[in-house]
Design a protein around this motif. Structure first.
Motif, PDB file in Angstrom:
ATOM      1  N   THR A 240       0.318  -4.918 -20.981  1.00 32.77           N
ATOM      2  CA  THR A 240       1.020  -3.662 -20.747  1.00 32.77           C
ATOM      3  C   THR A 240       1.001  -3.306 -19.265  1.00 32.77           C
ATOM      4  O   THR A 240       0.107  -3.736 -18.520  1.00 32.77           O
ATOM      5  CB  THR A 240       0.368  -2.504 -21.534  1.00 32.77           C
ATOM      6  N   PHE A 241       1.977  -2.479 -18.867  1.00 34.94           N
ATOM      7  CA  PHE A 241       2.078  -2.049 -17.469  1.00 34.94           C
ATOM      8  C   PHE A 241       1.328  -0.732 -17.283  1.00 34.94           C
ATOM      9  O   PHE A 241       1.885   0.239 -16.765  1.00 34.94           O
ATOM     10  CB  PHE A 241       3.545  -1.885 -17.072  1.00 34.94           C
ATOM     11  N   ASP A 242       0.070  -0.705 -17.679  1.00 37.33           N
ATOM     12  CA  ASP A 242      -0.703   0.521 -17.513  1.00 37.33           C
ATOM     13  C   ASP A 242      -1.185   0.639 -16.071  1.00 37.33           C
ATOM     14  O   ASP A 242      -1.181  -0.340 -15.301  1.00 37.33           O
ATOM     15  CB  ASP A 242      -1.895   0.531 -18.472  1.00 37.33           C
ATOM     16  N   GLU A 243      -1.598   1.843 -15.720  1.00 42.30           N
ATOM     17  CA  GLU A 243      -1.974   2.135 -14.334  1.00 42.30           C
ATOM     18  C   GLU A 243      -3.083   1.225 -13.828  1.00 42.30           C
ATOM     19  O   GLU A 243      -2.996   0.656 -12.729  1.00 42.30           O
ATOM     20  CB  GLU A 243      -2.398   3.603 -14.231  1.00 42.30           C
TER      21      GLU A 243
ATOM     22  N   ALA B 280       0.832  -1.207   0.000  1.00 40.98           N
ATOM     23  CA  ALA B 280       0.000   0.000   0.000  1.00 40.98           C
ATOM     24  C   ALA B 280       0.866   1.257   0.000  1.00 40.98           C
ATOM     25  O   ALA B 280       0.561   2.239  -0.684  1.00 40.98           O
ATOM     26  CB  ALA B 280      -0.934  -0.005   1.213  1.00 40.98           C
ATOM     27  N   ARG B 281       1.954   1.244   0.746  1.00 46.21           N
ATOM     28  CA  ARG B 281       2.867   2.389   0.774  1.00 46.21           C
ATOM     29  C   ARG B 281       3.479   2.634  -0.602  1.00 46.21           C
ATOM     30  O   ARG B 281       3.569   3.775  -1.067  1.00 46.21           O
ATOM     31  CB  ARG B 281       3.986   2.146   1.790  1.00 46.21           C
ATOM     32  N   LEU B 282       3.908   1.573  -1.262  1.00 47.94           N
ATOM     33  CA  LEU B 282       4.508   1.710  -2.582  1.00 47.94           C
ATOM     34  C   LEU B 282       3.532   2.318  -3.579  1.00 47.94           C
ATOM     35  O   LEU B 282       3.886   3.217  -4.349  1.00 47.94           O
ATOM     36  CB  LEU B 282       4.976   0.347  -3.087  1.00 47.94           C
ATOM     37  N   LEU B 283       2.317   1.836  -3.588  1.00 45.25           N
ATOM     38  CA  LEU B 283       1.311   2.359  -4.510  1.00 45.25           C
ATOM     39  C   LEU B 283       1.002   3.821  -4.227  1.00 45.25           C
ATOM     40  O   LEU B 283       0.874   4.635  -5.147  1.00 45.25           O
ATOM     41  CB  LEU B 283       0.032   1.526  -4.416  1.00 45.25           C
ATOM     42  N   SER B 284       0.878   4.162  -2.963  1.00 43.04           N
ATOM     43  CA  SER B 284       0.557   5.537  -2.591  1.00 43.04           C
ATOM     44  C   SER B 284       1.666   6.493  -3.002  1.00 43.04           C
ATOM     45  O   SER B 284       1.413   7.545  -3.609  1.00 43.04           O
ATOM     46  CB  SER B 284       0.321   5.619  -1.084  1.00 43.04           C
ATOM     47  N   VAL B 285       2.907   6.148  -2.687  1.00 43.49           N
ATOM     48  CA  VAL B 285       4.031   7.023  -3.008  1.00 43.49           C
ATOM     49  C   VAL B 285       4.217   7.136  -4.508  1.00 43.49           C
ATOM     50  O   VAL B 285       4.479   8.220  -5.045  1.00 43.49           O
ATOM     51  CB  VAL B 285       5.318   6.508  -2.336  1.00 43.49           C
ATOM     52  N   ASN B 286       4.077   6.032  -5.223  1.00 41.26           N
ATOM     53  CA  ASN B 286       4.256   6.067  -6.675  1.00 41.26           C
ATOM     54  C   ASN B 286       3.193   6.933  -7.341  1.00 41.26           C
ATOM     55  O   ASN B 286       3.473   7.651  -8.307  1.00 41.26           O
ATOM     56  CB  ASN B 286       4.205   4.655  -7.252  1.00 41.26           C
TER      57      ASN B 286
ATOM     58  N   HIS C 250      -4.842  -2.821 -10.051  1.00 40.29           N
ATOM     59  CA  HIS C 250      -5.726  -3.956  -9.764  1.00 40.29           C
ATOM     60  C   HIS C 250      -4.916  -5.176  -9.341  1.00 40.29           C
ATOM     61  O   HIS C 250      -5.271  -5.877  -8.375  1.00 40.29           O
ATOM     62  CB  HIS C 250      -6.563  -4.298 -10.994  1.00 40.29           C
ATOM     63  N   PHE C 251      -3.820  -5.449 -10.046  1.00 41.31           N
ATOM     64  CA  PHE C 251      -2.990  -6.618  -9.764  1.00 41.31           C
ATOM     65  C   PHE C 251      -2.424  -6.562  -8.357  1.00 41.31           C
ATOM     66  O   PHE C 251      -2.372  -7.587  -7.654  1.00 41.31           O
ATOM     67  CB  PHE C 251      -1.862  -6.686 -10.793  1.00 41.31           C
ATOM     68  N   LEU C 252      -1.985  -5.382  -7.904  1.00 42.72           N
ATOM     69  CA  LEU C 252      -1.355  -5.257  -6.595  1.00 42.72           C
ATOM     70  C   LEU C 252      -2.348  -5.023  -5.457  1.00 42.72           C
ATOM     71  O   LEU C 252      -2.020  -5.271  -4.299  1.00 42.72           O
ATOM     72  CB  LEU C 252      -0.337  -4.120  -6.613  1.00 42.72           C
ATOM     73  N   CYS C 253      -3.546  -4.560  -5.785  1.00 39.83           N
ATOM     74  CA  CYS C 253      -4.532  -4.276  -4.732  1.00 39.83           C
ATOM     75  C   CYS C 253      -5.537  -5.404  -4.539  1.00 39.83           C
ATOM     76  O   CYS C 253      -5.762  -5.849  -3.410  1.00 39.83           O
ATOM     77  CB  CYS C 253      -5.296  -2.986  -5.055  1.00 39.83           C
TER      78      CYS C 253
ATOM     79  N   VAL D 237     -11.028  -0.502  -7.319  1.00 42.51           N
ATOM     80  CA  VAL D 237     -10.179   0.521  -6.724  1.00 42.51           C
ATOM     81  C   VAL D 237      -9.987   1.624  -7.761  1.00 42.51           C
ATOM     82  O   VAL D 237      -9.016   1.651  -8.505  1.00 42.51           O
ATOM     83  CB  VAL D 237      -8.821  -0.056  -6.284  1.00 42.51           C
ATOM     84  N   SER D 238     -10.936   2.536  -7.823  1.00 42.89           N
ATOM     85  CA  SER D 238     -10.899   3.607  -8.813  1.00 42.89           C
ATOM     86  C   SER D 238      -9.869   4.655  -8.413  1.00 42.89           C
ATOM     87  O   SER D 238      -9.526   4.783  -7.222  1.00 42.89           O
ATOM     88  CB  SER D 238     -12.274   4.266  -8.938  1.00 42.89           C
ATOM     89  N   PRO D 239      -9.338   5.432  -9.372  1.00 44.23           N
ATOM     90  CA  PRO D 239      -8.361   6.484  -9.038  1.00 44.23           C
ATOM     91  C   PRO D 239      -8.892   7.467  -7.998  1.00 44.23           C
ATOM     92  O   PRO D 239      -8.137   7.934  -7.141  1.00 44.23           O
ATOM     93  CB  PRO D 239      -8.118   7.170 -10.390  1.00 44.23           C
ATOM     94  N   ARG D 240     -10.174   7.748  -8.043  1.00 45.42           N
ATOM     95  CA  ARG D 240     -10.748   8.719  -7.101  1.00 45.42           C
ATOM     96  C   ARG D 240     -10.744   8.188  -5.676  1.00 45.42           C
ATOM     97  O   ARG D 240     -10.558   8.940  -4.719  1.00 45.42           O
ATOM     98  CB  ARG D 240     -12.180   9.059  -7.529  1.00 45.42           C
ATOM     99  N   ARG D 241     -10.956   6.884  -5.517  1.00 45.39           N
ATOM    100  CA  ARG D 241     -11.050   6.290  -4.180  1.00 45.39           C
ATOM    101  C   ARG D 241      -9.734   5.672  -3.720  1.00 45.39           C
ATOM    102  O   ARG D 241      -9.606   5.225  -2.592  1.00 45.39           O
ATOM    103  CB  ARG D 241     -12.141   5.217  -4.171  1.00 45.39           C
TER     104      ARG D 241
END
Length: 334
Positions: A63-66, A23-29, A71-74, A124-128
């Motif tokens: 592809t490594f899209d956002e 979660a920290r990695l995703l947030s910081v990135n 989704h894969f990591l969450c 897990v939408s970008p807004r949330r």
């Protein structure tokens, strides 16, 4: 304590730490991408490399899209290292041993898993996303506080701490390894602005930025960050500190000689590392971190052979291939 109970507690702690760090990695990135130039060749792929799930990701995504990476990591139940899968495994490991911990600890783990599962079901939408990741981090920290504040010092607490510290050290090496290729400056006398931002992101992903500023009191530079995250004895997420905590916790257990000796060897490698040489050579840093990860695997295998399986069995050393091996491939009997 039964070896199965000890093993479940150990893996419960590793899974909770894994969920928090992811979660920290995703947030910081997410925040870093807003600060970097659009033409900079970075993106979401490094997160997959950090978690060691590159092969599994490529089997399912082109592809490594956002959207795919998040989704894969969450929320991907087929990814054993996703936040949802990690918390599900933590919950299951604790469910079978809940009688050895205070009820509040079980309730917090259960509440965290159910909340993440409900959120993941709706996407897990970008807004949330930001609120979702902050909630995961805060809940994991709440759980750590409950363990520290309510659990008596004894075998239960010891095995939880062993799992947490080993997973934490492993994640720190992964972050440093993947970021190093693009972070290390071609000219060591002058850091480009975006390299400075990336080193800051490394510190922030480990919640170490403010402590770095207080202790180092210089601008963020690669060699200083490496020294801080590898060798600082006081930063909770520094590798040297995690290994020292491991060695201390092992003193509470019987038959700890072999494990303590293994930890001491790995810690000596960290303390004796030539930071200047590592900071100016990506290949040397990568090779050094590979050695550390093999050392962590050796610690795990010695722990397992001593406390989780027949103690007469010779420890099996898992050869980890840098960042290519999935976290989920190392569990045996969760």
């Amino acid at each position: 304590m039964l070896s199965r109970v000890a093993e479940n507690l150990y893996w419960m702690a590793r899974y909770v730490e894994r969920a928090e760090d992811t979660a920290r990695l995703l947030s910081v990135n997410s925040h870093l991408m807003l600060d970097l130039p659009r033409n900079l060749p970075l993106g979401w792929a490094p997160l997959i490399e950090m978690t060691g799930t590159l092969a599994a990701f490529r089997e399912r995504f082109d592809t490594f899209d956002e959207q795919s990476v998040v989704h894969f990591l969450c929320a991907d139940t087929q990814n054993s290292s996703s936040i949802l899968s990690a918390l599900a495994s933590a919950r299951e490991n604790l469910r079978t041993t809940r009688d050895v911990v205070p009820r509040e600890i079980w309730e917090e783990v259960n509440h965290l898993y159910l909340g993440v599962a409900d959120h993941a079901e709706h996407g897990v939408s970008p807004r949330r996303r930001d609120a979702f990741l902050k909630n995961v981090i805060r809940s994991c920290q709440t759980l750590t506080g409950l363990i520290e504040g309510t659990l008596s010092h004894g075998p239960t607490r010891t095995f939880i701490e062993l799992g947490r510290q080993l997973e934490r050290a492993d994640m720190t090496t992964r972050i440093l390894d993947v970021r190093s290729a693009s972070l290390l400056p071609k000219n060591p006398e002058e850091l480009l602005p975006f390299e400075n931002l990336q080193w800051m992101s490394v510190l922030k992903s480990l919640t170490a930025y403010q402590m770095y500023r207080q202790q180092v009191r210089l601008r963020v530079r690669g060699p200083d960050v490496l020294r801080f995250l590898l060798q600082d004895p006081h930063l909770p997420r520094a590798i040297a500190c995690s290994l020292e905590t491991l060695a201390h916790e092992l003193q509470w257990l019987p038959r700890q000689d072999r494990v303590v000796a293994t930890v001491a060897l790995v810690r000596a490698d960290v303390i004796d590392a030539d930071i200047q040489a590592l900071a100016h050579s990506p290949s040397k840093l990568h090779a050094f971190i590979d050695e550390l990860q093999v050392g962590f695997a050796r610690i795990h295998d010695t722990l397992s052979a001593t406390y989780f399986v027949n103690s007469e069995e010779v420890p099996r050393v898992t050869q980890r291939q840098g960042q290519t091996q999935s976290f989920g491939a190392e569990e045996e009997g969760d």
